[in-house]
Write a protein that holds these residues in place. Structure first.
Motif, mmCIF file in Angstrom:
data_model
loop_
_atom_site.group_PDB
_atom_site.id
_atom_site.type_symbol
_atom_site.label_atom_id
_atom_site.label_comp_id
_atom_site.label_asym_id
_atom_site.label_seq_id
_atom_site.Cartn_x
_atom_site.Cartn_y
_atom_site.Cartn_z
ATOM 1 N N ILE A 55 0.858 -1.184 0.000
ATOM 2 C CA ILE A 55 0.000 0.000 0.000
ATOM 3 C C ILE A 55 0.893 1.233 0.000
ATOM 4 O O ILE A 55 1.769 1.378 0.855
ATOM 5 C CB ILE A 55 -0.949 0.016 1.210
ATOM 6 N N LEU A 56 0.674 2.112 -0.984
ATOM 7 C CA LEU A 56 1.477 3.321 -1.115
ATOM 8 C C LEU A 56 0.778 4.545 -0.560
ATOM 9 O O LEU A 56 1.415 5.440 -0.019
ATOM 10 C CB LEU A 56 1.818 3.558 -2.589
ATOM 11 N N TYR A 61 3.457 -2.890 -11.300
ATOM 12 C CA TYR A 61 2.231 -2.155 -11.620
ATOM 13 C C TYR A 61 1.806 -1.233 -10.490
ATOM 14 O O TYR A 61 1.984 -1.547 -9.313
ATOM 15 C CB TYR A 61 1.084 -3.128 -11.920
ATOM 16 N N LEU A 62 1.226 -0.105 -10.893
ATOM 17 C CA LEU A 62 0.505 0.750 -9.965
ATOM 18 C C LEU A 62 -0.954 0.332 -10.071
ATOM 19 O O LEU A 62 -1.533 0.331 -11.160
ATOM 20 C CB LEU A 62 0.653 2.225 -10.349
ATOM 21 N N VAL A 63 -1.528 -0.046 -8.949
ATOM 22 C CA VAL A 63 -2.909 -0.513 -8.898
ATOM 23 C C VAL A 63 -3.732 0.497 -8.111
ATOM 24 O O VAL A 63 -3.328 0.920 -7.026
ATOM 25 C CB VAL A 63 -2.982 -1.908 -8.225
ATOM 26 N N ILE A 64 -4.860 0.905 -8.677
ATOM 27 C CA ILE A 64 -5.813 1.734 -7.958
ATOM 28 C C ILE A 64 -6.927 0.791 -7.543
ATOM 29 O O ILE A 64 -7.701 0.307 -8.366
ATOM 30 C CB ILE A 64 -6.344 2.896 -8.831
ATOM 31 N N SER A 65 -6.987 0.477 -6.259
ATOM 32 C CA SER A 65 -7.892 -0.530 -5.735
ATOM 33 C C SER A 65 -9.017 0.145 -4.955
ATOM 34 O O SER A 65 -8.767 1.009 -4.115
ATOM 35 C CB SER A 65 -7.121 -1.488 -4.826
ATOM 36 N N ASN A 79 -10.255 3.779 -1.269
ATOM 37 C CA ASN A 79 -9.422 3.751 -2.470
ATOM 38 C C ASN A 79 -7.954 3.771 -2.076
ATOM 39 O O ASN A 79 -7.525 4.670 -1.354
ATOM 40 C CB ASN A 79 -9.724 4.966 -3.353
ATOM 41 N N LEU A 80 -7.222 2.791 -2.562
ATOM 42 C CA LEU A 80 -5.808 2.682 -2.236
ATOM 43 C C LEU A 80 -4.963 2.665 -3.503
ATOM 44 O O LEU A 80 -5.342 2.044 -4.497
ATOM 45 C CB LEU A 80 -5.530 1.389 -1.459
ATOM 46 N N LEU A 81 -3.810 3.330 -3.435
ATOM 47 C CA LEU A 81 -2.779 3.169 -4.449
ATOM 48 C C LEU A 81 -1.870 2.060 -3.942
ATOM 49 O O LEU A 81 -1.373 2.134 -2.818
ATOM 50 C CB LEU A 81 -1.966 4.453 -4.626
ATOM 51 N N ILE A 82 -1.675 1.048 -4.769
ATOM 52 C CA ILE A 82 -0.926 -0.132 -4.355
ATOM 53 C C ILE A 82 0.119 -0.462 -5.413
ATOM 54 O O ILE A 82 -0.162 -0.378 -6.612
ATOM 55 C CB ILE A 82 -1.878 -1.334 -4.164
#
Length: 166
Positions: free
Chosen positions: A23-24, A45-49, A37-40
């Motif tokens: 988790i970023l 990959y950058l994932v927007i979860s 909403n998390l940036l991971i």
């Protein structure tokens, strides 16, 4: 545009991260107070979860959009020097509303939006044309971001992530 559909990375469980998932940052959308909403970072990959309550399924669900980390500096540059600058400052003209580029055999695009997440809220739609939505099972995966969120702090957060991982 590359039409090859990439295999899904797999949904990130916010409460049970796997090896290679980090988790970023957290993104708070004021118009969606019930969403998380998390940036991971997941592999390269950058994932927007997003964890949200589905009114149709009547339960909490997860979805995400995935972008090669190598695309992040380009995304930031297009936002900052294209969409956010006037034409006489080197930015896009009033007629340029979208742009695309290829990264790791994936077509990444950015579109201007007049109604982003809420009526009359300008913003951007960032999309990956080679990945299917976890909800609709259709391409593209999309991430909508109002301008004010980018200008308030999200663009700076994305720059830090790009500096660290790109």
């Amino acid at each position: 545009m590359n039409k090859k559909i990439q295999p899904p990375l797999g949904l990130v469980d916010h409460n049970n991260l796997k090896t290679g998932e980090e988790i970023l940052s957290t993104i708070n959308y004021e118009m969606f107070p019930d969403e998380k909403n998390l940036l991971i970072k997941k592999g390269n990959y950058l994932v927007i979860s997003t964890d949200f309550y589905s009114k149709m399924k009547k339960k909490r669900r997860l979805t995400q959009s995935e972008y090669p980390l190598t695309a992040l500096p380009w995304i930031i540059n297009q936002i900052e020097n294209g969409f956010f600058k006037k034409k006489d400052e080197g930015g896009f003209s009033n007629f340029e509303r979208s742009i695309t580029a290829e990264f790791s055999e994936e077509t990444i695009g950015i579109n201007m939006m007049v109604h982003c997440c809420a009526e009359n809220t300008p913003g951007l739609n960032i999309w990956n044309g080679n990945r299917k939505s976890y909800i609709s099972n259709n391409t593209p995966q999309k991430w909508d971001i109002p301008h004010y969120m980018l200008k308030n702090s999200l663009l700076e957060e994305l720059k830090k992530i790009a500096d660290k991982y790109s």
